[in-house]
Design a protein around this motif. Structure first.
Motif, mmCIF file in Angstrom:
data_model
loop_
_atom_site.group_PDB
_atom_site.id
_atom_site.type_symbol
_atom_site.label_atom_id
_atom_site.label_comp_id
_atom_site.label_asym_id
_atom_site.label_seq_id
_atom_site.Cartn_x
_atom_site.Cartn_y
_atom_site.Cartn_z
ATOM 1 N N PHE A 188 0.853 -1.185 0.000
ATOM 2 C CA PHE A 188 0.000 0.000 0.000
ATOM 3 C C PHE A 188 0.889 1.237 0.000
ATOM 4 C CE2 PHE A 188 -2.518 -3.325 2.015
ATOM 5 C CZ PHE A 188 -3.728 -3.217 1.347
ATOM 6 N N VAL A 189 0.568 2.187 -0.882
ATOM 7 C CA VAL A 189 1.388 3.391 -1.009
ATOM 8 C C VAL A 189 0.482 4.617 -0.906
ATOM 9 C CG1 VAL A 189 3.149 4.567 -2.371
ATOM 10 C CG2 VAL A 189 2.844 2.082 -2.610
ATOM 11 N N ASP A 190 0.742 5.444 0.088
ATOM 12 C CA ASP A 190 -0.043 6.677 0.282
ATOM 13 C C ASP A 190 0.758 7.609 1.160
ATOM 14 O OD1 ASP A 190 -2.158 8.607 1.177
ATOM 15 O OD2 ASP A 190 -3.469 7.198 0.120
ATOM 16 N N ASP A 191 0.744 8.894 0.848
ATOM 17 C CA ASP A 191 1.525 9.845 1.652
ATOM 18 C C ASP A 191 0.813 10.245 2.932
ATOM 19 O OD1 ASP A 191 -0.312 11.264 -0.163
ATOM 20 O OD2 ASP A 191 0.554 13.087 0.677
ATOM 21 N N GLU A 192 -0.427 9.788 3.114
ATOM 22 C CA GLU A 192 -1.167 10.110 4.336
ATOM 23 C C GLU A 192 -1.072 8.931 5.305
ATOM 24 O OE1 GLU A 192 -5.067 11.889 3.991
ATOM 25 O OE2 GLU A 192 -4.727 12.225 1.844
ATOM 26 N N PRO A 193 -0.397 9.091 6.437
ATOM 27 C CA PRO A 193 -0.257 7.993 7.398
ATOM 28 C C PRO A 193 -1.590 7.422 7.865
ATOM 29 C CG PRO A 193 1.278 9.754 7.920
ATOM 30 C CD PRO A 193 0.377 10.285 6.837
ATOM 31 N N ARG A 194 -2.614 8.271 7.960
ATOM 32 C CA ARG A 194 -3.916 7.780 8.437
ATOM 33 C C ARG A 194 -4.522 6.782 7.449
ATOM 34 N NH1 ARG A 194 -8.156 9.945 5.903
ATOM 35 N NH2 ARG A 194 -7.838 11.800 4.602
ATOM 36 N N VAL A 195 -4.264 6.995 6.154
ATOM 37 C CA VAL A 195 -4.772 6.048 5.159
ATOM 38 C C VAL A 195 -4.072 4.707 5.306
ATOM 39 C CG1 VAL A 195 -4.944 5.535 2.692
ATOM 40 C CG2 VAL A 195 -5.445 7.847 3.517
ATOM 41 N N LEU A 196 -2.755 4.738 5.517
ATOM 42 C CA LEU A 196 -2.010 3.492 5.701
ATOM 43 C C LEU A 196 -2.453 2.778 6.971
ATOM 44 C CD1 LEU A 196 1.580 4.576 4.587
ATOM 45 C CD2 LEU A 196 -0.217 3.463 3.233
ATOM 46 N N VAL A 230 0.204 -7.581 -5.241
ATOM 47 C CA VAL A 230 -0.709 -6.468 -5.527
ATOM 48 C C VAL A 230 -0.097 -5.167 -5.015
ATOM 49 C CG1 VAL A 230 -3.011 -5.495 -5.115
ATOM 50 C CG2 VAL A 230 -2.736 -7.968 -5.371
ATOM 51 N N ILE A 231 -0.248 -4.101 -5.803
ATOM 52 C CA ILE A 231 0.152 -2.760 -5.377
ATOM 53 C C ILE A 231 -1.097 -1.889 -5.380
ATOM 54 C CG2 ILE A 231 1.627 -0.768 -5.833
ATOM 55 C CD1 ILE A 231 3.334 -2.697 -7.612
ATOM 56 N N VAL A 232 -1.381 -1.266 -4.257
ATOM 57 C CA VAL A 232 -2.508 -0.339 -4.128
ATOM 58 C C VAL A 232 -1.915 1.036 -3.849
ATOM 59 C CG1 VAL A 232 -4.637 0.213 -2.909
ATOM 60 C CG2 VAL A 232 -3.944 -2.185 -3.173
ATOM 61 N N SER A 233 -2.082 1.958 -4.795
ATOM 62 C CA SER A 233 -1.438 3.265 -4.648
ATOM 63 C C SER A 233 -2.440 4.407 -4.784
ATOM 64 C CB SER A 233 -0.343 3.435 -5.713
ATOM 65 O OG SER A 233 0.218 4.745 -5.652
ATOM 66 N N ASP A 234 -2.236 5.429 -3.978
ATOM 67 C CA ASP A 234 -2.957 6.680 -4.169
ATOM 68 C C ASP A 234 -2.415 7.359 -5.422
ATOM 69 O OD1 ASP A 234 -4.707 8.769 -3.638
ATOM 70 O OD2 ASP A 234 -3.286 9.827 -2.360
ATOM 71 N N TYR A 269 -3.255 -10.736 4.555
ATOM 72 C CA TYR A 269 -2.106 -10.815 3.660
ATOM 73 C C TYR A 269 -0.834 -10.435 4.400
ATOM 74 C CZ TYR A 269 -6.078 -10.196 0.481
ATOM 75 O OH TYR A 269 -7.293 -10.314 -0.146
ATOM 76 N N GLU A 270 0.279 -10.625 3.719
ATOM 77 C CA GLU A 270 1.542 -10.068 4.207
ATOM 78 C C GLU A 270 1.567 -8.608 3.757
ATOM 79 O OE1 GLU A 270 6.241 -10.337 3.074
ATOM 80 O OE2 GLU A 270 5.084 -12.190 2.985
ATOM 81 N N LEU A 271 1.456 -7.698 4.699
ATOM 82 C CA LEU A 271 1.244 -6.282 4.380
ATOM 83 C C LEU A 271 2.548 -5.500 4.387
ATOM 84 C CD1 LEU A 271 -1.920 -5.621 6.590
ATOM 85 C CD2 LEU A 271 -1.830 -6.371 4.199
ATOM 86 N N HIS A 272 2.660 -4.605 3.409
ATOM 87 C CA HIS A 272 3.801 -3.697 3.324
ATOM 88 C C HIS A 272 3.265 -2.302 3.042
ATOM 89 C CE1 HIS A 272 6.756 -7.034 3.116
ATOM 90 N NE2 HIS A 272 5.728 -7.656 2.552
ATOM 91 N N PHE A 273 3.955 -1.291 3.568
ATOM 92 C CA PHE A 273 3.473 0.084 3.470
ATOM 93 C C PHE A 273 4.594 1.036 3.088
ATOM 94 C CE2 PHE A 273 -0.518 -1.070 5.350
ATOM 95 C CZ PHE A 273 -0.211 -2.109 6.228
ATOM 96 N N SER A 274 4.234 2.036 2.290
ATOM 97 C CA SER A 274 5.202 3.066 1.935
ATOM 98 C C SER A 274 4.490 4.404 1.838
ATOM 99 C CB SER A 274 5.872 2.739 0.599
ATOM 100 O OG SER A 274 6.786 3.758 0.255
ATOM 101 N N GLU A 275 5.174 5.479 2.273
ATOM 102 C CA GLU A 275 4.582 6.810 2.244
ATOM 103 C C GLU A 275 4.997 7.609 1.017
ATOM 104 O OE1 GLU A 275 5.319 8.818 5.910
ATOM 105 O OE2 GLU A 275 4.301 7.295 7.123
ATOM 106 N N SER A 276 5.702 6.996 0.077
ATOM 107 C CA SER A 276 6.069 7.696 -1.159
ATOM 108 C C SER A 276 6.333 6.697 -2.269
ATOM 109 C CB SER A 276 7.312 8.557 -0.955
ATOM 110 O OG SER A 276 8.481 7.753 -0.863
#
Length: 313
Positions: free
Chosen positions: A15-23, A56-60, A34-41
């Motif tokens: 999951f990719v989103d610059d808003e921490p609350r969304v992550l 899967v990549i879910v991006s804002d 799932y095995e979850l991974h997160f990035s802010e950029s």
């Protein structure tokens, strides 16, 4: 950056989103699935993808430094089997067309989203990614000759367009024409077609129902959309309900048209020979027209095309 559980059994979702609350919301929504991974950029996400493949990549879309479309375009090169989902809260036609032509988006999800819809979309994307990876490992994704080339069906109420496309492609490829949706279905009933090239509206009728029903019942057919004034909502519906392959802008540019249609033909061959890949192009069911309506009768004819398609191959 990650939260891991049973990595060999669970699909990896980034999951990719610059808003921490969304992550944070995503972490809560998908925990234990799932095995979850997160990035802010986008840049950090690409760094991660260089060393770790994901399903899967879910991006804002709207992020500083790198948009979601730019990220997914680059991610496609690094991790081609991954399914790509774009979260978008605003309408930007150029960005949407770019994402279809360059990022091959599985779904657009509007913000704010429905949790149920998002979880179902990610689950479908995971299934498709696993099937695609299996096909790649089996070596089933390189198209080979199927004998006589299937034709290109151009659906446009301007009779000059099919002739122009035939001129661009040359005589080696058959280009057939239809100036109405009824003509298009009649052609599909009698001819072997691999690619449908269509304007967004024909005889003042939206083609989304035609494209969507074709993809639901004949997913090996590849659709390319001609457009000069499509709106963002139409473009999103065409990808979510029709999994269109590419957009071509009007007036036609020779090199863009030739490259796009040739690529679409190869995609048709690839899907015909590797049915496992069809899950990558699963569509959201379009609203059903009234059975007695003209559109409803056309959709019924499309559904009955399966035996005709098999006989013509």
């Amino acid at each position: 950056m990650n939260e891991t559980a049973e990595p060999t059994a669970r699909a990896r979702v980034l999951f990719v989103d610059d808003e921490p609350r969304v992550l944070t919301t995503m972490r809560m929504l998908f925990r234990n699935r799932y095995e979850l991974h997160f990035s802010e950029s986008g840049a950090k996400a690409l760094d991660f993808l260089r060393s770790t493949p994901v399903d899967v990549i879910v991006s804002d879309q709207r992020m500083p430094g790198m948009t979601g479309i730019e990220l997914l375009r680059a991610a496609r090169e690094l991790n081609p089997d991954a399914m790509r989902i774009l979260l978008t809260g605003y309408s930007d036609l150029n960005a949407i067309i770019g994402s279809i032509n360059e990022g091959e988006i599985f779904r657009f999800v509007n913000k704010p989203w429905s949790n149920e819809d998002l979880t179902q979309t990610v689950a479908r994307a995971v299934t498709a990614a696993r099937a695609s990876a299996d096909a790649t490992r089996a070596g089933d994704t390189t198209p080979t000759s199927l004998g006589a080339e299937p034709g290109i069906l151009v659906v446009d109420d301007d009779p000059r367009v099919p002739a122009q496309i035939q001129s661009i492609l040359g005589d080696a490829i058959r280009v057939l024409s239809a100036t109405s949706m009824d003509d298009a279905v009649s052609t599909l009933e009698r001819e072997r077609i691999g690619v449908v090239v269509s304007d967004t509206r024909v005889q003042d009728q939206a083609v989304i129902g035609l494209i969507s029903t074709l993809k639901q019942h004949h997913p090996e057919l590849v659709s390319v959309i001609l457009t000069e004034r499509a709106d963002a909502g139409t473009a999103i519906d065409l990808i979510n309900q029709g999994q269109i392959y590419r957009f071509i802008t009007k007036p036609l540019h020779e090199s863009q048209c030739k490259i796009t249609v040739s690529s679409a033909l190869r995609q048709h061959q690839r899907l015909s020979q590797a049915p496992q890949l069809l899950q990558r192009y699963e569509v959201v069911a379009a609203p059903e027209p009234a059975p007695a309506s003209t559109t409803g009768r056309l959709m019924d004819r499309i559904r009955s095309l399966r035996s005709v398609v098999k006989r013509l191959m």
